[in-house]
Write a protein that holds these residues in place. Structure first.
Motif, short mmCIF file in Angstrom:
data_model
loop_
_atom_site.label_atom_id
_atom_site.label_comp_id
_atom_site.label_asym_id
_atom_site.label_seq_id
_atom_site.Cartn_x
_atom_site.Cartn_y
_atom_site.Cartn_z
N ARG A 86 48.27 74.19 17.73
CA ARG A 86 48.42 73.32 18.90
C ARG A 86 47.34 72.26 18.89
NH1 ARG A 86 47.68 76.51 23.88
NH2 ARG A 86 48.58 74.70 24.94
N ASP A 87 47.73 71.04 19.28
CA ASP A 87 46.79 69.93 19.39
C ASP A 87 46.20 69.98 20.80
OD1 ASP A 87 45.37 67.61 19.17
OD2 ASP A 87 47.11 66.28 19.27
N LEU A 88 45.21 70.86 20.99
CA LEU A 88 44.66 71.07 22.33
C LEU A 88 43.99 69.80 22.86
CD1 LEU A 88 43.07 74.62 21.98
CD2 LEU A 88 45.28 74.01 22.97
N ALA A 89 44.08 69.64 24.18
CA ALA A 89 43.43 68.50 24.83
C ALA A 89 41.92 68.62 24.66
CB ALA A 89 43.81 68.47 26.30
N THR A 90 41.27 67.51 24.43
CA THR A 90 39.82 67.51 24.24
C THR A 90 39.11 67.65 25.58
OG1 THR A 90 39.68 65.11 24.46
CG2 THR A 90 40.06 65.99 22.24
N ALA A 91 37.81 67.95 25.50
CA ALA A 91 37.01 68.08 26.72
C ALA A 91 37.03 66.78 27.53
CB ALA A 91 35.57 68.46 26.36
N GLU A 92 36.97 65.63 26.81
CA GLU A 92 37.00 64.34 27.54
C GLU A 92 38.33 64.14 28.25
OE1 GLU A 92 36.32 63.28 23.37
OE2 GLU A 92 35.88 65.24 24.28
N ALA A 93 39.42 64.50 27.55
CA ALA A 93 40.74 64.34 28.16
C ALA A 93 40.88 65.24 29.38
CB ALA A 93 41.82 64.66 27.13
N MET A 94 40.32 66.46 29.31
CA MET A 94 40.40 67.36 30.45
C MET A 94 39.60 66.81 31.63
SD MET A 94 42.45 69.80 29.73
CE MET A 94 42.12 70.80 31.19
N GLU A 95 38.43 66.22 31.35
CA GLU A 95 37.64 65.64 32.44
C GLU A 95 38.40 64.50 33.10
OE1 GLU A 95 34.87 66.73 33.92
OE2 GLU A 95 35.19 68.47 32.60
N GLY A 96 39.08 63.69 32.28
CA GLY A 96 39.90 62.62 32.86
C GLY A 96 41.01 63.18 33.72
N PHE A 97 41.60 64.27 33.28
CA PHE A 97 42.66 64.92 34.06
C PHE A 97 42.11 65.44 35.38
CE2 PHE A 97 44.45 69.14 35.10
CZ PHE A 97 45.68 68.73 35.60
N TYR A 98 40.95 66.10 35.35
CA TYR A 98 40.39 66.65 36.58
C TYR A 98 40.06 65.56 37.59
CZ TYR A 98 40.02 71.09 34.10
OH TYR A 98 40.30 72.23 33.41
N ALA A 99 39.55 64.43 37.10
CA ALA A 99 39.27 63.30 37.99
C ALA A 99 40.57 62.78 38.60
CB ALA A 99 38.56 62.20 37.21
N HIS A 100 41.60 62.68 37.76
CA HIS A 100 42.91 62.22 38.23
C HIS A 100 43.49 63.21 39.24
CE1 HIS A 100 47.13 60.57 36.95
NE2 HIS A 100 46.80 60.24 38.19
N LEU A 101 43.34 64.51 38.98
CA LEU A 101 43.85 65.54 39.88
C LEU A 101 43.16 65.47 41.23
CD1 LEU A 101 45.56 68.09 40.37
CD2 LEU A 101 43.71 69.43 39.32
N THR A 102 41.82 65.36 41.21
CA THR A 102 41.07 65.28 42.47
C THR A 102 41.48 64.07 43.27
OG1 THR A 102 39.18 66.41 41.44
CG2 THR A 102 38.75 65.16 43.45
N GLU A 103 41.60 62.95 42.60
CA GLU A 103 42.02 61.71 43.27
C GLU A 103 43.40 61.85 43.91
OE1 GLU A 103 43.85 57.46 41.85
OE2 GLU A 103 42.24 58.31 40.63
N THR A 104 44.31 62.46 43.18
CA THR A 104 45.68 62.62 43.68
C THR A 104 45.73 63.55 44.88
OG1 THR A 104 46.54 62.28 41.45
CG2 THR A 104 48.03 63.30 43.06
N LEU A 105 45.00 64.66 44.83
CA LEU A 105 45.00 65.62 45.93
C LEU A 105 44.46 64.98 47.21
CD1 LEU A 105 43.81 68.89 44.13
CD2 LEU A 105 46.13 68.23 44.78
N VAL A 106 43.47 64.13 47.05
CA VAL A 106 42.93 63.42 48.22
C VAL A 106 43.95 62.40 48.72
CG1 VAL A 106 41.16 61.79 48.99
CG2 VAL A 106 40.53 63.77 47.55
N ARG A 107 44.55 61.65 47.79
CA ARG A 107 45.48 60.58 48.18
C ARG A 107 46.71 61.11 48.92
NH1 ARG A 107 46.81 55.71 44.11
NH2 ARG A 107 44.54 55.63 44.32
N ILE A 108 47.22 62.27 48.50
CA ILE A 108 48.42 62.81 49.16
C ILE A 108 48.06 63.67 50.37
CG2 ILE A 108 49.70 62.80 47.00
CD1 ILE A 108 49.34 65.82 46.81
N GLY A 109 46.75 63.76 50.68
CA GLY A 109 46.34 64.48 51.87
C GLY A 109 46.26 65.98 51.72
N PHE A 110 46.21 66.47 50.49
CA PHE A 110 46.17 67.91 50.29
C PHE A 110 44.76 68.47 50.43
CE2 PHE A 110 45.89 71.81 47.79
CZ PHE A 110 47.00 72.51 48.25
N SER A 111 43.76 67.67 50.07
CA SER A 111 42.38 68.15 50.14
C SER A 111 41.47 67.08 50.72
CB SER A 111 41.88 68.58 48.76
OG SER A 111 41.76 67.44 47.91
#
Length: 260
Positions: free
Chosen positions: A180-205
């Motif tokens: 498997r071509d696992l996601a890199t640590a940098e890609a995961m950090e980008g995902f976590y930032a995107h996830l946090t931003e989205t949860l705030v934007r949709i009013g979940f957190s």
């Protein structure tokens, strides 16, 4: 090692004694071929392999065509350095008894030096005591004591599998997955930032009170170890949740652009 395994398997013969139904012969041939076994010998079968046997063989026709047909057990066991008899019931006379995995290991070990045989008896009554007396060991498949009836072909499949498993262990053969071509640590950090931003934007957190949630989500996705394509899918979902649309021209999730 694979060639050696093939040679050893070729020296293991399944000997069926006075089989009543030709369909069972075909089913045993199929069970054997799926596990890389090829030597089938029949002792005074009530029915020779016929159309039903071919149907039950499901492609193992070559084993049926090559099967030896013998008038007596002596001829069928000729040249064998080890003979193991399969019995559905434990006998009052004591024979050295093996579990299926132990049986497979012994057969395989001896097959490295010469011919060996696994003998299965009649559908209705199994092997006689006189026939078992020709065996070095007896193998018994532990079944439900309240319903211990096991078809001869089913028994053959269990024992053939154990032989295959033992052979693969000796050869060091293991199931392998496509790397498997696992996601890199940098890609995961980008995902976590995107996830946090989205949860705030949709009013979940609430950004001021979401540290515990963020840590739990990190644990969740770190356990999952998403690959590059899976991470792109997740980020595409986050973009959609934010109201951003992924262009239709991207046919595959891995082709979709990464949000900032």
């Amino acid at each position: 090692m694979i060639d050696q395994m093939t040679e050893s398997l070729a020296r293991i013969r399944f000997v069926l004694v006075e089989t009543t139904h030709s369909g069972n012969i075909g089913a045993v041939a199929r069970a054997m071929k799926t596990m890389g076994l090829s030597r089938l010998d029949l002792v005074a079968p009530r029915q020779r392999p016929d159309a039903e046997a071919l149907a039950r063989a499901s492609g193992a026709d070559d084993l049926l065509a090559r099967a030896g047909v013998h008038e007596n057990l002596t001829d069928a066991l000729a040249g064998c350095r080890l003979v193991v008899g399969a019995s559905a019931r434990l006998r009052s006379i004591e024979w050295p008894l093996l579990e299926p995995p132990e049986c497979a290991e012994r057969l395989l070990a001896e097959a490295g030096e010469g011919e060996v045989a696994l003998m299965l008896g009649r559908e209705s009554s199994g092997l006689t005591n006189d026939e078992l007396a020709r065996c070095h060991f007896l193998v018994h498949i532990p079944t439900n004591p309240d319903f211990s009836s096991l078809n001869v072909a089913a028994a053959a499949q269990v024992l053939a599998y154990e032989i295959r498993r033992a052979a693969r262990a000796v050869a060091g053969e293991r199931l392998t997955e496509t790397p498997r071509d696992l996601a890199t640590a940098e890609a995961m950090e980008g995902f976590y930032a995107h996830l946090t931003e989205t949860l705030v934007r949709i009013g979940f957190s609430d950004p001021e009170q979401s540290r515990t949630l963020t840590r739990r989500l990190r644990r969740l996705f770190n356990r999952a170890q998403p690959d590059r394509v899976e991470l792109n899918i997740l980020r595409g979902i986050l973009s959609a949740a934010q109201g951003r649309k992924t262009p239709e021209r991207f046919a595959r999730p891995d082709e979709a652009p990464q949000p900032d």
